[in-house]
Design an enzyme around this catalytic site. Structure first.
Site, PDB file in Angstrom:
ATOM      1  N   TYR A   1      -6.245   5.647  -6.317  1.00 50.83           N
ATOM      2  CA  TYR A   1      -5.927   6.759  -6.078  1.00 50.83           C
ATOM      3  C   TYR A   1      -5.378   6.630  -4.088  1.00 50.83           C
ATOM      4  CZ  TYR A   1      -7.345  11.330  -3.706  1.00 50.83           C
ATOM      5  OH  TYR A   1      -7.525  12.476  -2.161  1.00 50.83           O
TER       6      TYR A   1
ATOM      7  N   GLU B   1      -1.186  14.657  -3.460  1.00 52.04           N
ATOM      8  CA  GLU B   1      -2.362  13.935  -4.220  1.00 52.04           C
ATOM      9  C   GLU B   1      -1.578  12.828  -5.658  1.00 52.04           C
ATOM     10  OE1 GLU B   1      -7.439  14.419  -4.829  1.00 52.04           O
ATOM     11  OE2 GLU B   1      -5.361  15.833  -5.360  1.00 52.04           O
TER      12      GLU B   1
END
Length: 422
Positions: free
Chosen positions: A144, A232
């Site tokens: 992530y 993101e």
């Protein structure tokens, strides 16, 4: 992708009477395929892919772009996360599918033109106008990565986690030690030391460390050059050929930078936005659609919030936040009324104006003209105070309109709640 962890830093939702609400955020949100194209231009590794808006385009993409691929990934394109676990209103399950290449047309056909409902869309869902066909990557690890703006450090904050492709909120709650945060000095920019800390947080298994650091630097460069408020990537993946790849990404951009990011802001997709908010933005009004029954037109954000609170105090629920600002024109007031009356849930309208820079007579003239253009089918409660209040009240009185007048905010809210239930 989920946004809970970043939501604490970059935005949040409003809840009115326990109903789902999405706060209007002053930032541009673009589709996944658009973000991938932008990242590719900045030297960031992304999967090969093409967006298609029809079955014919899907056929052409499979033939021209993926001629030797046995499998492809078909992704519904909406401006909301949680697509993989979403449900289409036609009953089709999931907005992301890995399929045989010869099945891509059939799966895309069940997505295109359909409404996809996810945890982030609310029950009304969002229409799928395009699907994104991507190559299926051979992934060996999922991580992530995100960059957002951090109030505490007053600058960009890079967030990295060695586990990705899943709910980052759950990971942050259960394993906070896995979340690595690196604040970047906006004056010096990202350094080798900063990039190294991020890569250590990602903990790649096979990707080259130096190449990974360069990818992190390029992502930060994109974030700054394009005036992003959020970048993101979930997952940031490692492939079998030892590449670090942005397998899925979400990018938001600061609306205040629209004047210098014209190409990016031309990507805006108004079909994915609340049409009331689109109309409000075009009229330079601040509007947030809610799920209540009392439409509000107020000048000033603070007074608007106070009006909503007092409506709740008297047992009602606001249908919107609408701030006409301090120097709204008569035409803007007319447009505000059009937006309020377009909401079928609205049972009453409360106009609460404290005239300072905004003059009460301008508001009154706008109300009268709006009534001529829009057939008012709901009661209107008006509270005016401040600059030119007497002229404003006279305009309303001489208009012949049936209005409910109020002396103060408490009185206005009480009358609006009563009118909405009668």
């Amino acid at each position: 992708m989920v946004r809970g962890l970043l939501g604490k830093l970059a935005g949040h939702s409003l809840s009115v009477a326990g109903k789902w609400q999405q706060q209007q955020l002053r930032r541009l949100n673009i589709h996944e395929y658009q973000g991938a194209e932008l990242m590719s231009k900045h030297g960031i590794n992304v999967p090969k892919g093409v967006a298609s808006g029809s079955i014919d385009e899907v056929k052409k993409a499979i033939r021209d772009v993926f001629p030797n691929q046995s499998e492809v990934v078909v992704k519904a394109q909406i401006l909301a996360g949680g697509r993989g676990l979403g449900t289409f209103k036609n009953g089709f399950q999931g907005g992301v599918h890995i399929v045989k290449a010869d099945q891509a047309e059939d799966v895309a056909g069940k997505m295109l033109g359909q409404i996809l409902v996810t945890k982030q869309t609310g029950p009304q869902g969002k229409i799928v106008s395009k699907v994104y066909l991507c190559e299926k990557l051979s992934l060996v690890n999922e991580m992530y990565f995100a960059i957002t703006l951090d109030r505490k450090s007053a600058g960009p904050l890079i967030i990295a986690c060695k586990k990705g492709g899943t709910s980052i909120e759950d990971l942050a709650e259960k394993h906070p030690e896995l979340i690595v945060k690196v604040s970047i000095d906006v004056f010096t920019g990202i350094t080798d030391e900063d990039a190294a800390k991020v890569v250590d947080g990602l903990s790649p298994k096979v990707a080259d460390r130096s190449a990974s650091m360069e990818q992190v630097k390029k992502l930060y460069e994109l974030f700054c050059k394009c005036d992003c408020t959020l970048l993101e990537i979930n997952p940031m993946a490692e492939t079998s050929d030892k590449q670090l790849v942005a397998a899925d990404a979400k990018l938001n951009f600061d609306d205040n930078a629209a004047f210098r990011q014209k190409e990016i802001f031309a990507l805006r997709d108004p079909t994915q936005e609340d049409p009331r908010e689109v109309a409000a933005a075009e009229a330079d009004l601040n509007y947030i659609g809610l799920d209540g029954e009392i439409g509000c037109m107020v000048n000033g954000a603070g007074l608007a919030m106070a009006t909503m609170d007092i409506i709740k105090l008297h047992g009602g629920t606001p249908a919107n936040f609408l701030d006409v600002g301090g120097n709204a024109s008569e035409s803007q007031v007319v447009e505000a009324f059009k937006i309020l009356t377009s909401d079928e849930k609205v049972k009453a309208i409360l106009v609460n104006i404290f005239g300072g820079i905004m003059k009460c007579d301008v508001i009154a003239s706008g109300i009268v003209n709006a009534a001529k253009q829009v057939q008012l089918k709901v009661p209107v409660v008006v509270r005016l105070e401040g600059t030119n209040v007497d002229q404003g009240k006279r305009i309303l009185k001489e208009s012949g309109m049936t209005l409910i007048t109020a002396e103060d905010l408490d009185d206005a809210a009480e009358k609006a709640v009563k009118a909405s239930t009668s």
